[in-house]
Every structure is written in structure tokens, then in C-alpha cells.
Design a protein around this motif. Sequence first.
Motif, PDB file in Angstrom:
ATOM      1  N   VAL A 150       0.840  -1.208   0.000  1.00 14.64           N
ATOM      2  CA  VAL A 150       0.000   0.000   0.000  1.00 14.64           C
ATOM      3  C   VAL A 150       0.872   1.255   0.000  1.00 14.64           C
ATOM      4  O   VAL A 150       0.634   2.204  -0.763  1.00 14.64           O
ATOM      5  N   SER A 151       1.900   1.273   0.832  1.00  9.55           N
ATOM      6  CA  SER A 151       2.792   2.439   0.891  1.00  9.55           C
ATOM      7  C   SER A 151       3.565   2.605  -0.414  1.00  9.55           C
ATOM      8  O   SER A 151       3.734   3.731  -0.905  1.00  9.55           O
ATOM      9  N   ILE A 152       4.016   1.513  -0.977  1.00 13.25           N
ATOM     10  CA  ILE A 152       4.778   1.588  -2.224  1.00 13.25           C
ATOM     11  C   ILE A 152       3.878   2.034  -3.373  1.00 13.25           C
ATOM     12  O   ILE A 152       4.300   2.802  -4.239  1.00 13.25           O
ATOM     13  N   ALA A 153       2.642   1.589  -3.397  1.00 14.01           N
ATOM     14  CA  ALA A 153       1.705   2.032  -4.445  1.00 14.01           C
ATOM     15  C   ALA A 153       1.485   3.537  -4.357  1.00 14.01           C
ATOM     16  O   ALA A 153       1.479   4.229  -5.384  1.00 14.01           O
ATOM     17  N   ALA A 154       1.339   4.064  -3.141  1.00 11.59           N
ATOM     18  CA  ALA A 154       1.172   5.514  -2.971  1.00 11.59           C
ATOM     19  C   ALA A 154       2.434   6.246  -3.417  1.00 11.59           C
ATOM     20  O   ALA A 154       2.361   7.292  -4.087  1.00 11.59           O
ATOM     21  N   ALA A 155       3.602   5.710  -3.075  1.00 15.56           N
ATOM     22  CA  ALA A 155       4.865   6.328  -3.482  1.00 15.56           C
ATOM     23  C   ALA A 155       5.012   6.301  -5.009  1.00 15.56           C
ATOM     24  O   ALA A 155       5.481   7.274  -5.617  1.00 15.56           O
ATOM     25  N   TYR A 156       4.607   5.199  -5.619  1.00 13.73           N
ATOM     26  CA  TYR A 156       4.669   5.068  -7.081  1.00 13.73           C
ATOM     27  C   TYR A 156       3.854   6.174  -7.761  1.00 13.73           C
ATOM     28  O   TYR A 156       4.332   6.842  -8.681  1.00 13.73           O
ATOM     29  N   LEU A 157       2.630   6.364  -7.288  1.00 13.11           N
ATOM     30  CA  LEU A 157       1.778   7.407  -7.890  1.00 13.11           C
ATOM     31  C   LEU A 157       2.341   8.802  -7.652  1.00 13.11           C
ATOM     32  O   LEU A 157       2.305   9.649  -8.549  1.00 13.11           O
ATOM     33  N   ALA A 158       2.857   9.050  -6.468  1.00  9.06           N
ATOM     34  CA  ALA A 158       3.448  10.356  -6.175  1.00  9.06           C
ATOM     35  C   ALA A 158       4.667  10.597  -7.071  1.00  9.06           C
ATOM     36  O   ALA A 158       4.849  11.697  -7.617  1.00  9.06           O
ATOM     37  N   LEU A 159       5.487   9.589  -7.235  1.00  8.66           N
ATOM     38  CA  LEU A 159       6.657   9.697  -8.102  1.00  8.66           C
ATOM     39  C   LEU A 159       6.244   9.949  -9.547  1.00  8.66           C
ATOM     40  O   LEU A 159       6.808  10.809 -10.233  1.00  8.66           O
ATOM     41  N   ALA A 160       5.242   9.222 -10.019  1.00  8.04           N
ATOM     42  CA  ALA A 160       4.763   9.407 -11.393  1.00  8.04           C
ATOM     43  C   ALA A 160       4.217  10.814 -11.606  1.00  8.04           C
ATOM     44  O   ALA A 160       4.504  11.455 -12.622  1.00  8.04           O
ATOM     45  N   THR A 161       3.461  11.311 -10.645  1.00 10.84           N
ATOM     46  CA  THR A 161       2.896  12.657 -10.769  1.00 10.84           C
ATOM     47  C   THR A 161       4.001  13.708 -10.802  1.00 10.84           C
ATOM     48  O   THR A 161       3.993  14.615 -11.644  1.00 10.84           O
ATOM     49  N   GLY A 162       4.953  13.587  -9.902  1.00  9.61           N
ATOM     50  CA  GLY A 162       6.061  14.547  -9.871  1.00  9.61           C
ATOM     51  C   GLY A 162       6.894  14.489 -11.134  1.00  9.61           C
ATOM     52  O   GLY A 162       7.277  15.531 -11.688  1.00  9.61           O
ATOM     53  N   CYS A 163       7.185  13.293 -11.605  1.00  9.82           N
ATOM     54  CA  CYS A 163       7.977  13.144 -12.819  1.00  9.82           C
ATOM     55  C   CYS A 163       7.229  13.726 -14.027  1.00  9.82           C
ATOM     56  O   CYS A 163       7.818  14.419 -14.853  1.00  9.82           O
ATOM     57  N   ALA A 164       5.942  13.462 -14.118  1.00 12.75           N
ATOM     58  CA  ALA A 164       5.154  13.988 -15.241  1.00 12.75           C
ATOM     59  C   ALA A 164       5.139  15.515 -15.229  1.00 12.75           C
ATOM     60  O   ALA A 164       5.300  16.146 -16.280  1.00 12.75           O
ATOM     61  N   THR A 165       4.989  16.115 -14.065  1.00 13.25           N
ATOM     62  CA  THR A 165       5.003  17.578 -13.969  1.00 13.25           C
ATOM     63  C   THR A 165       6.359  18.117 -14.423  1.00 13.25           C
ATOM     64  O   THR A 165       6.438  19.088 -15.181  1.00 13.25           O
ATOM     65  N   ARG A 166       7.421  17.476 -13.982  1.00  9.41           N
ATOM     66  CA  ARG A 166       8.775  17.894 -14.365  1.00  9.41           C
ATOM     67  C   ARG A 166       8.978  17.780 -15.875  1.00  9.41           C
ATOM     68  O   ARG A 166       9.606  18.639 -16.505  1.00  9.41           O
ATOM     69  N   LEU A 167       8.448  16.728 -16.475  1.00  9.48           N
ATOM     70  CA  LEU A 167       8.632  16.509 -17.905  1.00  9.48           C
ATOM     71  C   LEU A 167       7.931  17.556 -18.770  1.00  9.48           C
ATOM     72  O   LEU A 167       8.287  17.725 -19.935  1.00  9.48           O
ATOM     73  N   LEU A 168       6.950  18.240 -18.223  1.00  8.88           N
ATOM     74  CA  LEU A 168       6.318  19.319 -18.991  1.00  8.88           C
ATOM     75  C   LEU A 168       7.330  20.404 -19.316  1.00  8.88           C
ATOM     76  O   LEU A 168       7.219  21.092 -20.326  1.00  8.88           O
ATOM     77  N   ALA A 169       8.339  20.559 -18.455  1.00 12.38           N
ATOM     78  CA  ALA A 169       9.345  21.597 -18.660  1.00 12.38           C
ATOM     79  C   ALA A 169      10.643  21.067 -19.259  1.00 12.38           C
ATOM     80  O   ALA A 169      11.346  21.804 -19.949  1.00 12.38           O
ATOM     81  N   THR A 170      10.984  19.791 -19.005  1.00 10.41           N
ATOM     82  CA  THR A 170      12.306  19.303 -19.407  1.00 10.41           C
ATOM     83  C   THR A 170      12.337  18.579 -20.743  1.00 10.41           C
ATOM     84  O   THR A 170      13.382  18.516 -21.368  1.00 10.41           O
ATOM     85  N   HIS A 171      11.241  17.989 -21.162  1.00  7.85           N
ATOM     86  CA  HIS A 171      11.156  17.306 -22.463  1.00  7.85           C
ATOM     87  C   HIS A 171      12.265  16.264 -22.650  1.00  7.85           C
ATOM     88  O   HIS A 171      12.996  16.292 -23.630  1.00  7.85           O
ATOM     89  N   GLU A 172      12.387  15.345 -21.722  1.00 13.00           N
ATOM     90  CA  GLU A 172      13.399  14.293 -21.825  1.00 13.00           C
ATOM     91  C   GLU A 172      12.923  13.184 -22.760  1.00 13.00           C
ATOM     92  O   GLU A 172      11.724  12.930 -22.876  1.00 13.00           O
ATOM     93  N   PRO A 173      13.860  12.491 -23.406  1.00 11.83           N
ATOM     94  CA  PRO A 173      13.464  11.401 -24.311  1.00 11.83           C
ATOM     95  C   PRO A 173      12.912  10.201 -23.548  1.00 11.83           C
ATOM     96  O   PRO A 173      13.262   9.968 -22.390  1.00 11.83           O
ATOM     97  N   GLU A 174      12.070   9.439 -24.228  1.00  7.17           N
ATOM     98  CA  GLU A 174      11.396   8.312 -23.593  1.00  7.17           C
ATOM     99  C   GLU A 174      12.382   7.276 -23.060  1.00  7.17           C
ATOM    100  O   GLU A 174      12.150   6.710 -21.988  1.00  7.17           O
TER     101      GLU A 174
END
Length: 190
Positions: A150-174
Amino acid sequence: MTYSARQLELADAGLALTARSGLAAVTFRTVAAESGWSVGAVQKAFATKDALLSAMFARLRERDQPLPEAPPGQPTVTEWLTELFVLMMPLDPERRTAYVLGAAFGERVPFDDAIAAAVRASDAEIEARIAALIGLAKSTGEAGSGVDPVSIAAAYLALATGCATRLLATHEPEDVVRERATAWISALLR
């Protein structure tokens, strides 16, 4: 709630505006211009802007979310979760639009109880599915025995959200995003 064809058309126009210019750009006047209907037609379809926003959010939630092609947990939980992570990132115009729309409504959460409840329910469902996969990884030895799914699933979603927000500005390759996601997920599962 069931919406009429006109309400759905107007909600779609509002989503198109939001994708281009943010939620603040959505007014009865701009939705009318975007849809080709009159301001009066928009006002007749929706008594308030909040009613329009609710319809837009309902339309957004109806859209299919990308999922990995392989069945959940295959070929491994780490690979499946990595693929899901990459699919959630705004790495192409379609996924960027989906993320921007989700983020726009995320900003409404503190001010709109209905949207907040829908976001909580959606997050809880996603977290439960990811936690189940992490439980599977524990049972096969792919995840450490001390891992709390349960804790890891919450961390996974938080990490994904933060990474996606960052990618709006950084445009890193897939491929870079995929490599990092694999490392992060592997670390979470340990």
C-alpha cells in the motif's frame, strides 16, 4: 449524471480550451466561441460555470487511460509497472494533453468537493491495483519481504505525478524516462 449531446459537445469544447490555455480560459463566452454555439446556448445548457466544469471533468474521466499491452504483472511486475509509468508521462502530444487536463482539474480539488471525491476514488482504485501487483511481486520474490504494497503504491503514484510535472518543462526522451523509471521502481520494490 447524464448529459445531453449539446452538453457533451460544450464540455468537449471546454476541454479543448483547457488543453490549450488552462482552466482559467474556460468561460461561457470562450466555450461558445470554441463550439460555435451562442453564449445563450451555453448558459441554457449549464446554469453555472461549476456545472460546466463538472461536465468537463466527467468527460475527462470517460477517456481511456493507456495501459501496457501485456497482462498486469507480465513479463515481470517491475517491467509492467515501468511500462505503465512511461505511458503516464507527457512524452507525446496526446499524453501531454491528458496530463495537462488532469493537472488542471487537480488544481480544483481544494475548491470543489465533487471533483475532490472523484479524484480520491480514482487514486484509491489505481493504488489498490498497483498494491495488488506489488503483493504479487512479494509472493514471487521480485519484491522484498518487508515491502508494504500500500505504501509503495502511494509512493509510485506520487513519483509518477512529480515526474510527469517535471517533464512538462524538461522534455526528456522516452528512453531516459524508461531507464530512470526502471531504477526507481526496482528501488521501491526492494
